[in-house]
Design a protein around this motif. Structure first.
Motif, PDB file in Angstrom:
ATOM      1  N   LYS A  15      41.262 -10.745  21.654  1.00  0.00           N
ATOM      2  CA  LYS A  15      42.260 -11.076  21.963  1.00  0.00           C
ATOM      3  C   LYS A  15      43.415 -10.368  23.117  1.00  0.00           C
ATOM      4  O   LYS A  15      42.762  -9.786  23.352  1.00  0.00           O
ATOM      5  CB  LYS A  15      43.207 -10.235  20.423  1.00  0.00           C
ATOM      6  N   PHE A  16      44.193 -11.386  22.953  1.00  0.00           N
ATOM      7  CA  PHE A  16      45.315 -11.503  24.619  1.00  0.00           C
ATOM      8  C   PHE A  16      46.497 -11.013  24.068  1.00  0.00           C
ATOM      9  O   PHE A  16      46.972 -11.711  23.412  1.00  0.00           O
ATOM     10  CB  PHE A  16      45.579 -12.480  25.829  1.00  0.00           C
ATOM     11  N   SER A  17      46.924 -10.382  25.066  1.00  0.00           N
ATOM     12  CA  SER A  17      48.466 -10.231  24.484  1.00  0.00           C
ATOM     13  C   SER A  17      49.280 -11.412  24.928  1.00  0.00           C
ATOM     14  O   SER A  17      48.751 -12.367  25.820  1.00  0.00           O
ATOM     15  CB  SER A  17      48.959  -8.894  24.986  1.00  0.00           C
ATOM     16  N   ALA A  18      50.123 -11.146  23.991  1.00  0.00           N
ATOM     17  CA  ALA A  18      51.210 -12.581  24.774  1.00  0.00           C
ATOM     18  C   ALA A  18      51.877 -12.446  26.522  1.00  0.00           C
ATOM     19  O   ALA A  18      51.640 -14.055  26.657  1.00  0.00           O
ATOM     20  CB  ALA A  18      52.225 -12.597  24.678  1.00  0.00           C
ATOM     21  N   ASP A  19      51.937 -11.764  26.739  1.00  0.00           N
ATOM     22  CA  ASP A  19      51.756 -11.708  28.278  1.00  0.00           C
ATOM     23  C   ASP A  19      50.604 -11.372  29.504  1.00  0.00           C
ATOM     24  O   ASP A  19      50.386 -12.072  30.573  1.00  0.00           O
ATOM     25  CB  ASP A  19      52.748 -10.769  28.742  1.00  0.00           C
ATOM     26  N   GLY A  20      49.344 -11.978  28.792  1.00  0.00           N
ATOM     27  CA  GLY A  20      47.961 -12.377  29.614  1.00  0.00           C
ATOM     28  C   GLY A  20      47.793 -10.544  29.826  1.00  0.00           C
ATOM     29  O   GLY A  20      46.813 -10.953  30.817  1.00  0.00           O
ATOM     30  N   HIS A  21      48.094  -9.209  30.403  1.00  0.00           N
ATOM     31  CA  HIS A  21      47.757  -8.342  30.693  1.00  0.00           C
ATOM     32  C   HIS A  21      47.306  -7.478  29.546  1.00  0.00           C
ATOM     33  O   HIS A  21      47.202  -6.781  30.333  1.00  0.00           O
ATOM     34  CB  HIS A  21      49.196  -7.832  31.244  1.00  0.00           C
ATOM     35  N   THR A  22      46.981  -7.884  28.803  1.00  0.00           N
ATOM     36  CA  THR A  22      46.226  -6.666  27.972  1.00  0.00           C
ATOM     37  C   THR A  22      45.320  -7.849  27.499  1.00  0.00           C
ATOM     38  O   THR A  22      45.728  -8.487  26.533  1.00  0.00           O
ATOM     39  CB  THR A  22      47.176  -5.897  27.250  1.00  0.00           C
ATOM     40  N   LEU A  23      43.664  -6.936  27.285  1.00  0.00           N
ATOM     41  CA  LEU A  23      42.487  -7.884  25.838  1.00  0.00           C
ATOM     42  C   LEU A  23      42.196  -6.562  25.443  1.00  0.00           C
ATOM     43  O   LEU A  23      41.724  -5.767  25.445  1.00  0.00           O
ATOM     44  CB  LEU A  23      41.491  -7.888  27.048  1.00  0.00           C
ATOM     45  N   ALA A  24      41.787  -7.288  24.287  1.00  0.00           N
ATOM     46  CA  ALA A  24      41.380  -6.207  22.940  1.00  0.00           C
ATOM     47  C   ALA A  24      40.571  -7.093  22.276  1.00  0.00           C
ATOM     48  O   ALA A  24      40.094  -8.555  22.078  1.00  0.00           O
ATOM     49  CB  ALA A  24      42.740  -5.467  21.847  1.00  0.00           C
ATOM     50  N   VAL A  25      39.125  -6.235  22.521  1.00  0.00           N
ATOM     51  CA  VAL A  25      37.373  -6.835  22.367  1.00  0.00           C
ATOM     52  C   VAL A  25      37.093  -5.711  20.980  1.00  0.00           C
ATOM     53  O   VAL A  25      37.103  -4.844  21.045  1.00  0.00           O
ATOM     54  CB  VAL A  25      37.113  -7.202  23.402  1.00  0.00           C
ATOM     55  N   GLY A  26      36.842  -6.649  20.014  1.00  0.00           N
ATOM     56  CA  GLY A  26      36.265  -6.039  18.841  1.00  0.00           C
ATOM     57  C   GLY A  26      34.667  -6.158  19.313  1.00  0.00           C
ATOM     58  O   GLY A  26      34.567  -7.250  19.282  1.00  0.00           O
ATOM     59  N   ALA A  27      34.215  -5.110  18.575  1.00  0.00           N
ATOM     60  CA  ALA A  27      32.374  -5.398  18.752  1.00  0.00           C
ATOM     61  C   ALA A  27      31.474  -4.736  17.340  1.00  0.00           C
ATOM     62  O   ALA A  27      31.660  -4.001  16.865  1.00  0.00           O
ATOM     63  CB  ALA A  27      32.303  -4.232  20.050  1.00  0.00           C
ATOM     64  N   HIS A  28      30.667  -5.153  17.789  1.00  0.00           N
ATOM     65  CA  HIS A  28      29.743  -4.408  16.098  1.00  0.00           C
ATOM     66  C   HIS A  28      28.902  -3.102  16.726  1.00  0.00           C
ATOM     67  O   HIS A  28      28.364  -2.789  15.534  1.00  0.00           O
ATOM     68  CB  HIS A  28      28.131  -5.678  16.330  1.00  0.00           C
ATOM     69  N   ASP A  29      29.591  -2.738  17.489  1.00  0.00           N
ATOM     70  CA  ASP A  29      28.962  -0.960  17.878  1.00  0.00           C
ATOM     71  C   ASP A  29      30.650  -0.523  17.445  1.00  0.00           C
ATOM     72  O   ASP A  29      30.615   1.017  17.547  1.00  0.00           O
ATOM     73  CB  ASP A  29      29.141  -0.780  19.517  1.00  0.00           C
ATOM     74  N   CYS A  30      31.196  -0.721  16.249  1.00  0.00           N
ATOM     75  CA  CYS A  30      32.407   0.071  15.820  1.00  0.00           C
ATOM     76  C   CYS A  30      33.939  -0.004  16.578  1.00  0.00           C
ATOM     77  O   CYS A  30      33.893   1.022  15.922  1.00  0.00           O
ATOM     78  CB  CYS A  30      32.379   0.675  14.100  1.00  0.00           C
ATOM     79  N   LYS A  31      33.768  -0.096  17.465  1.00  0.00           N
ATOM     80  CA  LYS A  31      34.865   0.079  18.461  1.00  0.00           C
ATOM     81  C   LYS A  31      35.946  -1.239  18.857  1.00  0.00           C
ATOM     82  O   LYS A  31      35.160  -2.528  18.952  1.00  0.00           O
ATOM     83  CB  LYS A  31      34.176   0.668  19.714  1.00  0.00           C
ATOM     84  N   ILE A  32      36.918  -0.730  19.214  1.00  0.00           N
ATOM     85  CA  ILE A  32      37.598  -1.595  19.799  1.00  0.00           C
ATOM     86  C   ILE A  32      37.779  -1.274  20.945  1.00  0.00           C
ATOM     87  O   ILE A  32      38.345  -0.080  21.652  1.00  0.00           O
ATOM     88  CB  ILE A  32      38.938  -2.051  19.122  1.00  0.00           C
TER      89      ILE A  32
END
Length: 98
Positions: free
Chosen positions: A34-51
């Protein structure tokens, strides 16, 4: 297995897209991005149980990403995550079953 790639549309590139940048911080498959609305932050969820939280800079032609932090409180695969409109808050869930 855990590689994040960002692409941009480019009509002059083969297939109409061009890879901007890649990162391989996650140790397992990526399940949500997921990108933040301003496009400057990206969150990535993974199968290694981390974001993984990245800072993103994009000038229209090139991009760079920098790992800002890792959220490691989940006990199972990340199913879903969302960022608030201002990018200050995140909600997430995992597949953990009691």
């Amino acid at each position: 297995g855990g590689e994040l790639r960002l692409y941009t549309s480019d009509p002059t590139a083969k297939g109409g897209v061009r890879k901007l940048v890649a990162a391989k911080d996650a140790k397992e498959w990526i399940s949500d991005v997921k990108f933040s609305a301003d496009g400057h932050t990206l969150a990535v969820g993974a199968h290694d149980c981390k974001i993984y939280i990245y800072s993103v800079d994009f000038d229209g032609k090139t991009a760079s990403i920098k790992l800002r932090s890792k959220f490691t409180k989940h006990n199972s695969v990340i199913n879903h995550l969302d960022l608030s409109a201002d990018g200050r808050f995140m909600q997430s869930n995992c597949r953990y079953i009691y």
